[in-house]
Design an enzyme around this catalytic site. Structure first.
Site, short mmCIF file in Angstrom:
data_model
loop_
_atom_site.label_atom_id
_atom_site.label_comp_id
_atom_site.label_asym_id
_atom_site.label_seq_id
_atom_site.Cartn_x
_atom_site.Cartn_y
_atom_site.Cartn_z
N SER A 9 0.81 -1.34 0.02
CA SER A 9 0.11 -0.09 0.18
C SER A 9 0.96 1.24 -0.12
O SER A 9 2.16 1.18 0.10
CB SER A 9 -1.10 -0.14 1.26
OG SER A 9 -0.52 0.57 2.19
N VAL A 10 0.14 2.37 -0.51
CA VAL A 10 0.81 3.72 -0.38
C VAL A 10 1.38 4.08 0.86
O VAL A 10 2.34 4.87 1.08
CB VAL A 10 -0.28 4.82 -0.73
CG1 VAL A 10 -1.14 4.97 0.27
CG2 VAL A 10 0.34 5.95 -1.17
N LYS A 11 0.95 3.27 2.03
CA LYS A 11 1.33 3.80 3.34
C LYS A 11 2.70 3.37 3.90
O LYS A 11 3.11 4.03 4.71
CB LYS A 11 0.35 3.34 4.41
CG LYS A 11 -1.07 3.94 4.45
CD LYS A 11 -1.22 5.27 4.75
CE LYS A 11 -2.48 5.89 4.51
NZ LYS A 11 -2.62 7.29 5.04
N ASP A 12 3.48 2.52 2.77
CA ASP A 12 4.95 2.29 3.28
C ASP A 12 5.55 3.47 3.19
O ASP A 12 6.53 3.80 3.81
CB ASP A 12 5.23 1.59 2.08
CG ASP A 12 5.08 -0.13 2.30
OD1 ASP A 12 4.19 -0.50 3.41
OD2 ASP A 12 5.29 -0.78 1.39
#
Ligand SMILES: Cc1ncc(COP(=O)(O)O)c(C=O)c1O
Length: 342
Positions: A45-48
């Site tokens: 996900s983008v949250k990395d």
């Protein structure tokens, strides 16, 4: 030089995600539509991007060291990224999660060794039982702990300013005219949006909001109003105003329903072979609302934050759709989309 595709550790794979053309949506809107595929990050996900940046900054500022406990309030994806980075770097990790987060996500977080505390989604952000309040309380009680606080730590939008924005600019060869992303903490939209507007102030930055959120109304009226509905969307909308939302660089918010978002994600899987998450469906549903708004030659970039495998028990489960009442009522979206397919 040989390209060995070999890395020192899993965290070196964060970012530099690919962009894929959405053929059907490009045809319907008579534009070029590209999706930035954030599920290609190692934490899927983008949250990395933000977890890595905020943890690196906390290390540099001496706020955490080996053995520290990292705490975060998260609907799931940030939790997975924080848990992954904590496992790699040797931190303990405690995550407070809304009880509407999918069981799939919670099991994945636990697999990485993090502790998960479920909190009620129905309470306001400042309620003592909210996942924000619980995270803050834990950070005060547990010695040598640090609350990342993705809503207020500007490292969140900074990560997107430093990575997502430049990647989108480069991958579109500076041709991007519109950037469309779901807003929750607002980090993606504000950070990448700021970078893109600095390169070309004409680029339109559009946020996607849920029916249970106050962001669109706040953007339009400047006043805070309690959300009137609830939403099963994860990672779209907020009932607080996070410091990471930079309203000045956002040109417009588009509000989408849970049903349209679910149907759009399912449609994407079946027509483009892209099995993306619920909020990616929300972004696509927003684009669908706007389809007659664009001009030929526009270059749209939409950001797909995560992979559909995290929603097998939600939008990809017909029983869930039925229980939510999404298989009844207006079939407008499906019908219109059926037309495209023909
Ligand atoms: C699945 C998903 N989509 C979209 C977003 C929105 O991203 P941002 O917090 O950068 O606004 C999030 C954030 O929680 C998310 O988890």
């Amino acid at each position: 030089m040989k390209h060995l595709n070999r890395f020192d550790n899993i965290l070196d794979l964060i970012g530099k995600t690919p962009m894929v053309k959405l053929r059907k949506m490009s045809a319907v809107s008579n534009t070029l539509v590209y999706a930035k595929m954030e599920s290609f990050n190692p934490g899927q996900s983008v949250k990395d991007r933000i977890a890595y940046h905020m943890i690196n900054r906390a290390e540099m500022d001496g706020k955490i060291k080996k053995g520290s406990t990292i705490i975060e309030a998260t609907s799931g994806n940030t939790g997975f990224s924080v848990a992954m980075i904590s496992a790699m770097k040797g931190y303990k990790c405690i995550l407070t999660v809304k009880d509407k987060a999918s069981e799939d996500k919670i099991k994945m977080i636990k697999a990485l060794g993090a502790e998960v505390i479920k909190c009620p989604s129905s309470v306001p952000g400042n309620h003592p039982d909210s996942y924000y309040s619980r995270a803050l309380k834990l950070s005060k009680e547990i010695p040598d702990s640090y609350y990342l606080n993705q809503n207020y730590d500007k490292g969140n939008s900074e990560a997107h300013y430093l990575t997502t924005g430049p990647e989108v600019w480069e991958q579109s060869e500076g041709r991007i005219t519109h950037f469309v992303a779901a807003a929750s903490t607002g980090g993606t939209l504000s950070g990448a949006g700021k970078f893109l507007k600095e390169r070309n102030p004409d680029i339109q930055i559009y946020g996607v909001d849920s029916e249970a959120s106050i962001l669109k109304d706040f953007h339009e009226t400047g006043t805070y109003s309690e959300p009137k509905k609830s939403s099963s969307l994860e990672g779209v909308g907020k009932n607080i105003i996070p410091a990471n939302v930079n309203f000045e660089i956002i040109d417009k918010f588009i509000r989408v329903s849970d049903r349209d978002s679910s149907m759009a994600a399912r449609y994407l899987a079946r027509t483009e072979g892209i099995m993306a998450g619920y909020s990616s469906g929300a972004v696509l549903a927003a684009l669908w609302q706007l389809r007659s708004h664009f001009s030929p030659g526009d270059f749209l970039v939409v950001l797909f934050p995560d992979h559909g495998s995290r929603y097998l028990t939600k939008i990809y489960d017909p029983e869930w759709l039925r229980a939510m009442g999404f298989l009844n009522g207006s079939q407008q979206l499906t019908t219109e989309k059926e037309k495209i397919r023909q």
